[in-house]
Write an enzyme that holds these catalytic residues in place. Structure first.
Site, mmCIF file in Angstrom:
data_model
loop_
_atom_site.group_PDB
_atom_site.id
_atom_site.type_symbol
_atom_site.label_atom_id
_atom_site.label_comp_id
_atom_site.label_asym_id
_atom_site.label_seq_id
_atom_site.Cartn_x
_atom_site.Cartn_y
_atom_site.Cartn_z
ATOM 1 N N GLY A 1 -2.981 -2.988 9.525
ATOM 2 C CA GLY A 1 -2.266 -3.665 10.606
ATOM 3 C C GLY A 1 -1.683 -5.013 10.219
ATOM 4 O O GLY A 1 -1.340 -5.813 11.091
ATOM 5 N N MET B 1 -11.688 -4.670 6.145
ATOM 6 C CA MET B 1 -10.876 -3.661 6.836
ATOM 7 C C MET B 1 -10.593 -4.162 8.250
ATOM 8 O O MET B 1 -11.512 -4.439 9.017
ATOM 9 C CB MET B 1 -11.608 -2.325 6.939
ATOM 10 N N HIS C 1 -8.550 1.368 -3.866
ATOM 11 C CA HIS C 1 -9.461 1.228 -2.725
ATOM 12 C C HIS C 1 -10.087 2.603 -2.487
ATOM 13 O O HIS C 1 -9.428 3.511 -1.987
ATOM 14 C CB HIS C 1 -8.629 0.743 -1.530
ATOM 15 N N SER D 1 0.855 -1.194 0.000
ATOM 16 C CA SER D 1 0.000 0.000 0.000
ATOM 17 C C SER D 1 0.880 1.229 0.000
ATOM 18 O O SER D 1 1.628 1.484 0.952
ATOM 19 C CB SER D 1 -0.896 0.016 1.241
ATOM 20 N N ASP E 1 -4.688 3.820 -2.035
ATOM 21 C CA ASP E 1 -5.733 4.289 -1.125
ATOM 22 C C ASP E 1 -6.208 5.677 -1.521
ATOM 23 O O ASP E 1 -5.459 6.645 -1.448
ATOM 24 C CB ASP E 1 -5.191 4.323 0.308
ATOM 25 N N GLY F 1 -8.546 5.262 6.922
ATOM 26 C CA GLY F 1 -8.172 6.668 6.977
ATOM 27 C C GLY F 1 -6.681 6.883 7.168
ATOM 28 O O GLY F 1 -6.143 7.873 6.696
ATOM 29 N N PHE F 2 -6.031 5.952 7.847
ATOM 30 C CA PHE F 2 -4.616 6.156 8.176
ATOM 31 C C PHE F 2 -3.851 4.844 8.134
ATOM 32 O O PHE F 2 -4.421 3.795 8.432
ATOM 33 C CB PHE F 2 -4.483 6.771 9.583
ATOM 34 N N MET G 1 -12.081 5.130 -0.707
ATOM 35 C CA MET G 1 -12.676 5.521 0.583
ATOM 36 C C MET G 1 -13.285 6.899 0.384
ATOM 37 O O MET G 1 -12.800 7.904 0.910
ATOM 38 C CB MET G 1 -11.588 5.528 1.668
ATOM 39 N N GLY H 1 1.069 -1.486 4.285
ATOM 40 C CA GLY H 1 1.673 -0.184 4.036
ATOM 41 C C GLY H 1 2.871 0.033 4.932
ATOM 42 O O GLY H 1 4.025 -0.029 4.499
ATOM 43 N N ASP I 1 -6.841 -5.561 4.977
ATOM 44 C CA ASP I 1 -6.179 -4.256 4.904
ATOM 45 C C ASP I 1 -6.188 -3.592 6.277
ATOM 46 O O ASP I 1 -7.252 -3.279 6.811
ATOM 47 C CB ASP I 1 -6.941 -3.402 3.883
ATOM 48 N N MET J 1 -8.713 8.672 -0.731
ATOM 49 C CA MET J 1 -9.493 9.215 0.399
ATOM 50 C C MET J 1 -9.945 10.635 0.074
ATOM 51 O O MET J 1 -9.179 11.408 -0.505
ATOM 52 C CB MET J 1 -8.646 9.249 1.669
ATOM 53 N N HIS K 1 -1.541 -1.512 -4.096
ATOM 54 C CA HIS K 1 -2.762 -1.050 -3.440
ATOM 55 C C HIS K 1 -2.706 0.478 -3.312
ATOM 56 O O HIS K 1 -1.767 1.037 -2.750
ATOM 57 C CB HIS K 1 -2.863 -1.711 -2.065
HETATM 58 C C1 DX5 Z 1 -6.088 2.532 5.602
HETATM 59 C C2 DX5 Z 1 -5.744 2.047 4.238
HETATM 60 C C3 DX5 Z 1 -4.690 0.998 4.187
HETATM 61 C C4 DX5 Z 1 -3.388 1.394 4.808
HETATM 62 C C5 DX5 Z 1 -2.939 0.211 5.598
HETATM 63 O O1 DX5 Z 1 -7.244 3.286 5.554
HETATM 64 O O2 DX5 Z 1 -6.876 1.501 3.578
HETATM 65 O O3 DX5 Z 1 -4.502 0.468 2.887
HETATM 66 O O4 DX5 Z 1 -2.382 1.722 3.896
HETATM 67 O O5 DX5 Z 1 -1.833 0.604 6.290
HETATM 68 P P1 DX5 Z 1 -1.024 -0.305 7.290
HETATM 69 O O6 DX5 Z 1 -0.585 -1.526 6.518
HETATM 70 O O7 DX5 Z 1 0.086 0.581 7.658
HETATM 71 O O8 DX5 Z 1 -1.932 -0.660 8.428
HETATM 72 ZN ZN ZN Z 2 -6.534 0.372 1.651
#
Ligand code: DX5
Ligand code: ZN
Length: 222
Positions: free
Chosen positions: A176, A136, A65, A7, A34, A141-142, A67, A196, A174, A36, A32
């Site tokens: 953690g 998820m 993805h 990501s 993201d 968001g982060f 969001m 990510g 996706d 937002m 991937h």
């Molecule tokens: C969060 C994103 C993820 C994010 C995951 O909203 O959708 O794709 O990059 O990040 P990590 O792998 O750091 O939890």
């Molecule tokens: Zn994502």
């Protein structure tokens, strides 16, 4: 067979082509992305212009993805930009069937995403239409958040539904996904692993992608 989807949210946005190339050398097979909008989630990232640049920078499939609110308004723009997979949130789509049809109509692979608080049983009726379901395992968001443990039960439930209905969609996770969580995630039944922070966070994406993928493959054998 598990796959790693780096990501780019945690990559250096000024060096995306190099970061992606390194993650690919480390074993990443789909990128991937993201997207937002600051409404559906409390953060803003990137949109179709950056996807169009990424399309020129890598041959790997781009997994977008979304969001965002009102995703229907942007499906055509992502198709034009070169997106391969597009996933939309169950929570953002009052007419989810229509949105998935729109993604298919534009020649992309449709996915549906469920937030941590959304039961996977709510999407059973549209599962035959999707290429992947994204669970998820953090609130979107982060990057860099902790994996929510009850996500494992949701992965197991979704895998059981897939068996019962004899379907072939992929199960993507996706949030953690890291060294200390990946084995349990794979054993629960996920095969597309988005990561990510665990890939880009330490500035060594090739090394860290490879290590995470190795750990995932080990868990698959067990
Ligand atoms: C969060 C994103 C993820 C994010 C995951 O909203 O959708 O794709 O990059 O990040 P990590 O792998 O750091 O939890
Ligand atoms: Zn994502």
């Amino acid at each position: 067979m598990v796959e790693l989807l780096p990501s780019i949210l945690s990559a250096d946005f000024a060096r995306l082509a190099d970061e992606i190339a390194a993650a690919e050398r480390g074993g990443g097979t789909t990128i991937h992305v993201d997207v937002m909008d600051g409404h559906f989630v409390p953060n803003i990232t990137i949109g179709p212009p950056v996807v169009a640049s990424l399309r020129k920078a890598t041959k790997l499939p781009l997994d977008c993805h979304l969001m965002i609110d009102n995703p229907n308004e942007f499906i055509a723009a992502f198709a034009d930009a070169g997106a391969d997979w597009v996933s939309v949130h169950y929570e953002a789509c009052p007419h989810l069937h229509r949105t998935l049809q729109l993604i298919l109509h534009h020649g992309m692979k449709p996915g549906v995403v469920v937030n941590p608080a959304t039961r996977v049983d709510l999407i059973i009726d549209i599962l035959p239409m999707v290429h992947h379901v994204l669970i998820m395992s953090v609130n979107p968001g982060f990057g860099g958040q902790d994996f929510i443990p009850f996500s494992l039960e949701k992965i197991r439930r979704l895998a059981a539904i897939r068996r019962e209905l004899d379907l072939t969609f992929k199960i993507e996770v996706d949030g953690g996904v890291a060294h200390d969580t990946v084995a349990a995630i794979v054993q629960a039944g996920a095969e597309l692993l988005v990561a990510g922070n665990a890939v880009f966070g330490a500035g060594q994406p090739e090394r860290d992608a490879r290590a995470l993928l190795d750990a995932a493959r080990q868990a698959e054998i067990l």
